[in-house]
Design an enzyme around this catalytic site. Structure first.
Site, PDB file in Angstrom:
ATOM      1  N   ALA A 109      -6.035   4.874  -0.794  1.00 30.71           N
ATOM      2  CA  ALA A 109      -6.147   5.232   0.667  1.00 30.71           C
ATOM      3  C   ALA A 109      -4.972   5.245   1.163  1.00 30.71           C
ATOM      4  O   ALA A 109      -3.913   4.831   0.742  1.00 30.71           O
ATOM      5  CB  ALA A 109      -6.883   3.789   1.233  1.00 30.71           C
ATOM      6  N   GLU A 134     -15.912   4.365  -7.761  1.00 30.81           N
ATOM      7  CA  GLU A 134     -15.006   3.145  -8.152  1.00 30.81           C
ATOM      8  C   GLU A 134     -16.088   1.948  -8.353  1.00 30.81           C
ATOM      9  O   GLU A 134     -16.810   1.345  -7.730  1.00 30.81           O
ATOM     10  CB  GLU A 134     -14.152   2.303  -6.995  1.00 30.81           C
ATOM     11  CG  GLU A 134     -13.151   3.847  -6.613  1.00 30.81           C
ATOM     12  CD  GLU A 134     -12.226   2.995  -5.357  1.00 30.81           C
ATOM     13  OE1 GLU A 134     -12.439   1.955  -4.898  1.00 30.81           O
ATOM     14  OE2 GLU A 134     -11.340   3.931  -5.127  1.00 30.81           O
ATOM     15  N   SER A 153      -6.906   1.256   4.194  1.00 31.33           N
ATOM     16  CA  SER A 153      -7.995   0.873   3.167  1.00 31.33           C
ATOM     17  C   SER A 153      -8.686  -0.331   3.575  1.00 31.33           C
ATOM     18  O   SER A 153      -8.732  -1.084   4.721  1.00 31.33           O
ATOM     19  CB  SER A 153      -6.895   0.047   1.903  1.00 31.33           C
ATOM     20  OG  SER A 153      -7.738  -0.682   1.057  1.00 31.33           O
ATOM     21  N   ASP A 171     -11.612  -5.848  -5.449  1.00 30.59           N
ATOM     22  CA  ASP A 171     -11.868  -5.146  -6.521  1.00 30.59           C
ATOM     23  C   ASP A 171     -12.024  -6.223  -7.572  1.00 30.59           C
ATOM     24  O   ASP A 171     -11.425  -7.133  -7.732  1.00 30.59           O
ATOM     25  CB  ASP A 171     -10.458  -4.560  -6.845  1.00 30.59           C
ATOM     26  CG  ASP A 171     -10.271  -3.260  -5.948  1.00 30.59           C
ATOM     27  OD1 ASP A 171     -11.229  -2.675  -5.266  1.00 30.59           O
ATOM     28  OD2 ASP A 171      -9.151  -3.161  -5.669  1.00 30.59           O
ATOM     29  N   GLN A 186       0.961  -1.245  -0.124  1.00 31.73           N
ATOM     30  CA  GLN A 186       0.175   0.087  -0.103  1.00 31.73           C
ATOM     31  C   GLN A 186       0.812   1.171   0.251  1.00 31.73           C
ATOM     32  O   GLN A 186       0.378   2.270  -0.773  1.00 31.73           O
ATOM     33  CB  GLN A 186      -0.970  -0.077   1.175  1.00 31.73           C
ATOM     34  CG  GLN A 186      -2.000  -1.101   1.223  1.00 31.73           C
ATOM     35  CD  GLN A 186      -2.925  -1.008   2.417  1.00 31.73           C
ATOM     36  OE1 GLN A 186      -2.540  -0.451   3.214  1.00 31.73           O
ATOM     37  NE2 GLN A 186      -4.085  -1.821   2.464  1.00 31.73           N
ATOM     38  N   HIS A 221      -9.782  -2.478   2.081  1.00 35.63           N
ATOM     39  CA  HIS A 221      -9.070  -4.011   1.746  1.00 35.63           C
ATOM     40  C   HIS A 221      -8.610  -4.628   2.996  1.00 35.63           C
ATOM     41  O   HIS A 221      -8.583  -5.914   3.213  1.00 35.63           O
ATOM     42  CB  HIS A 221      -8.310  -3.880   0.562  1.00 35.63           C
ATOM     43  CG  HIS A 221      -8.996  -3.671  -0.829  1.00 35.63           C
ATOM     44  ND1 HIS A 221      -9.606  -4.658  -1.442  1.00 35.63           N
ATOM     45  CD2 HIS A 221      -9.161  -2.591  -1.591  1.00 35.63           C
ATOM     46  CE1 HIS A 221     -10.072  -4.108  -2.446  1.00 35.63           C
ATOM     47  NE2 HIS A 221      -9.781  -2.778  -2.613  1.00 35.63           N
ATOM     48  N   HIS A 274     -15.256  -1.414  -7.098  1.00 32.51           N
ATOM     49  CA  HIS A 274     -14.881  -2.166  -5.741  1.00 32.51           C
ATOM     50  C   HIS A 274     -15.987  -2.374  -4.760  1.00 32.51           C
ATOM     51  O   HIS A 274     -17.076  -1.723  -4.645  1.00 32.51           O
ATOM     52  CB  HIS A 274     -14.411  -0.785  -4.903  1.00 32.51           C
ATOM     53  CG  HIS A 274     -13.709  -1.018  -3.351  1.00 32.51           C
ATOM     54  ND1 HIS A 274     -12.533  -1.245  -2.973  1.00 32.51           N
ATOM     55  CD2 HIS A 274     -14.589  -1.141  -2.358  1.00 32.51           C
ATOM     56  CE1 HIS A 274     -12.613  -1.254  -1.707  1.00 32.51           C
ATOM     57  NE2 HIS A 274     -13.812  -1.467  -1.276  1.00 32.51           N
TER      58      HIS A 274
HETATM   59 ZN   LIG Z   1     -10.793  -1.697  -3.934  1.00 37.08          ZN
END
Ligand SMILES: [Zn+2]
Length: 143
Positions: free
Chosen positions: A33, A99, A38, A47, A3, A40, A102
Site C-alpha cells: 500500500a 493475499e 494501508s 496478517d 510503511q 492495517h 490478510h
Molecule cells: Zn496485510
C-alpha cells in the site's frame, strides 16, 4: 515510517531488477500500500500466517493457503467477525491482488453474510448503499 521503509525497499528491489521507474512503482503497488493508506492503519486488519512459514517472507506468501492454519481460518474466521480481505476470485473487483494471509475484522453478522454470499467488502458495501433504509441511517450519521 515503517510503511515508507517497506515501500521503498520493495520499490528499489524492482528498480534494481531492470524495471523502469513506472514499472517498479506498478509492481510495488500490487502488494504494498502507498504509505498512509494501508488497511492495517485502521487497526481492523491482521496478517496471519503459520509458524512453519515464518522463514519465508514472514510467512506472508500465497502458499499459506495450503496450511491447516489457513484452512481453519477460511472455515471459521467469519464466526469471529473476520473475512479474507483480498480473495483470489475477487482480483477483478478489488484493486489489491490476492493475499491468502490478510484478514479484516468487519463484525460477525457482516462477515457471515459476506461469507455466505461470496461477497468482497466492496460488493457488500455497494449492496448496503442501495438499501434505502441503510442510506438514511448513514446520512443521519453524517449530519
Ligand atoms: Zn496485510
Amino acid at each position: 515510517e515503517l510503511q515508507q521503509q517497506i515501500y521503498e525497499n520493495v520499490y528499489w528491489g524492482h528498480l534494481n531488477n531492470d524495471n523502469s521507474e513506472a514499472e517498479a512503482k506498478e509492481l510495488t503497488e500490487e502488494y504494498i500500500a502507498i504509505p498512509g493508506t494501508s488497511e492495517h492503519m485502521t487497526g481492523l486488519a491482521a496478517d496471519i500466517s503459520d509458524p512453519a512459514l515464518y522463514h519465508l517472507e514472514n510467512g506472508l506468501i500465497t502458499e499459506f493457503e495450503d496450511t491447516a492454519t489457513a484452512q481453519w481460518l477460511y472455515e471459521n474466521a467469519a464466526d469471529y467477525g473476520f473475512i479474507l480481505r483480498y480473495p483470489s476470485d475477487k482480483e477483478g473487483i478489488i484493486d489489491v491482488k490476492y493475499e491468502s494471509w490478510h484478514f479484516r475484522y468487519v463484525g460477525r453478522e457482516n462477515a457471515q453474510y459476506m461469507d455466505g454470499n461470496n461477497l468482497a467488502l466492496e460488493e457488500y458495501i455497494a449492496i448496503l448503499q442501495k438499501n434505502e433504509a441503510i442510506r438514511e441511517q448513514i446520512s443521519e450519521l453524517s449530519e
